[in-house]
Motif scaffolding. Structure first.
Motif, short mmCIF file in Angstrom:
data_model
loop_
_atom_site.label_atom_id
_atom_site.label_comp_id
_atom_site.label_asym_id
_atom_site.label_seq_id
_atom_site.Cartn_x
_atom_site.Cartn_y
_atom_site.Cartn_z
N ASN A 156 0.82 -1.32 -0.06
CA ASN A 156 -0.02 -0.06 0.00
C ASN A 156 0.86 1.10 -0.19
O ASN A 156 1.83 1.52 0.90
CB ASN A 156 -0.83 -0.10 1.28
N ALA A 157 0.66 1.97 -0.87
CA ALA A 157 1.47 3.36 -1.01
C ALA A 157 0.68 4.59 -1.37
O ALA A 157 -0.37 4.29 -2.33
CB ALA A 157 2.71 3.05 -1.88
N PRO A 203 -0.77 6.84 5.64
CA PRO A 203 0.42 7.99 5.90
C PRO A 203 1.79 7.22 5.64
O PRO A 203 2.65 8.26 5.77
CB PRO A 203 -0.15 8.16 7.66
N LYS A 204 1.87 6.01 5.87
CA LYS A 204 3.06 5.49 5.75
C LYS A 204 2.88 4.23 4.70
O LYS A 204 2.12 3.37 4.93
CB LYS A 204 3.71 4.99 7.12
N LEU A 205 3.89 3.85 4.28
CA LEU A 205 3.91 2.87 3.29
C LEU A 205 3.94 1.58 4.16
O LEU A 205 4.47 1.32 4.86
CB LEU A 205 5.13 2.76 2.37
N GLN A 206 3.04 0.62 3.58
CA GLN A 206 3.06 -0.81 4.10
C GLN A 206 3.18 -1.89 3.19
O GLN A 206 2.64 -1.95 1.90
CB GLN A 206 1.66 -0.94 4.69
N ILE A 242 5.01 -4.89 7.15
CA ILE A 242 6.20 -4.06 7.43
C ILE A 242 5.93 -2.80 6.94
O ILE A 242 5.34 -2.41 5.92
CB ILE A 242 7.33 -4.80 6.50
N GLU A 243 6.36 -1.67 7.70
CA GLU A 243 5.83 -0.49 7.47
C GLU A 243 7.45 0.48 7.14
O GLU A 243 8.35 0.14 7.73
CB GLU A 243 5.41 0.31 8.57
#
Length: 283
Positions: free
Chosen positions: A87-88, A156-159, A170-171
């Protein structure tokens, strides 16, 4: 098993065994396809508005020569495609991961897919096609070794998730980049060099990508000093440190004003051919 007096097997029995073997082979392929479909259905964030299947064609030979075995790295998973789901946020395209995706496509048979989540209104065309054109065999999941699914989503943060059922996400782009790089080449066995690579990766994402102008200038000076005495950031070999720092220099907009050694290194990175795709996404 029926035999003739001379000990030979009845040809009719041989033909029956051959048909049974063919049926078992087709059943195994069907099982692999069904299991692959099941993993797709359980992929998180299933409310997708747009799907683009793709596979990035190889444009250059990989710089990483080490042999890697997916069963050893990721565990044996017969009959199911190994899915990497990321997810980005399209406001912050993960250039490092797109470069690593291209390198993975040179090493493995990768089924690549781009999705748009309902939380995102608009995605630029270059991001929809960032993994390349649609693969002709995308319907046959069992023909591939890796599934690489990129979901443009307001996060808010790549996962990243690899095993949908069994692992926490993993974030952070730096951590996901480390995971993907290990599918291409092992980290240096020398702990000092491995620590140096990790240090540059963290510097790239926390100071170049997210830092102030003062922090970015300090990193450029450090890069210039390091590259004055060696060709690549971790020594004689191109590594994840170079990929991460190159992408973050590019994304920060400081490439054109970088000092001389950094400019030379940027050209060396681009001459390898692996990083040109990232540069195109920013145009």
């Amino acid at each position: 098993m029926p035999m003739y007096q001379n000990g030979e097997v009845d040809p009719a029995v041989k033909a029956l065994e051959a048909r049974q073997d063919e049926i078992m082979r087709k059943l195994y392929e069907l099982k692999a396809a069904v299991e692959g479909l099941a993993k797709t259905v359980t992929t998180p964030d299933a409310d997708l508005d747009l799907t683009v299947s793709s596979s990035l064609s190889s444009q250059s030979s990989t710089a990483f020569k080490a042999t890697t075995d997916l069963d050893t790295l990721l565990g044996k998973d017969l009959g199911a495609l190994r899915d990497i789901v990321i997810n980005a946020n399209p406001a912050q395209p993960p250039l490092t991961l797109l470069v690593l995706h291209g390198l993975l496509c040179e090493r493995y048979r990768v089924l690549s897919t781009v999705h748009v989540h309902s939380s995102v209104a608009n995605v630029p065309p270059q991001l929809l096609s960032c993994l390349g054109p649609r693969h002709a065999d995308s319907y046959a999941r069992h023909m591939f070794q890796l599934g690489f699914t990129l979901i443009w989503k307001d996060v808010p943060k790549l996962q990243m998730k690899f095993s949908i059922q069994n692992m926490c996400p993993i974030e952070g782009e730096a951590n996901v980049a480390r995971f993907l790089f290990k599918l291409l080449a092992p980290y240096p066995s020398d702990p000092a060099i491995a620590t140096l690579v990790d240090s540059w990766v963290d510097t790239a994402f926390f100071q170049l990508a997210e830092g102030s102008a003062k922090e970015q200038a300090a990193v450029l000076r450090a890069l210039n000093s390091t590259l004055g005495c060696k060709p690549w950031l971790s020594g004689p070999e191109f590594s994840l440190a170079d990929i991460a720092c190159y992408c973050c220099v590019l994304q920060s907009g400081s490439a054109s004003s970088a000092p001389a050694n950094v400019q030379r290194w940027i050209k060396s990175c681009e001459n390898l051919g692996h990083l040109n795709h990232a540069k195109l996404l920013l145009q």
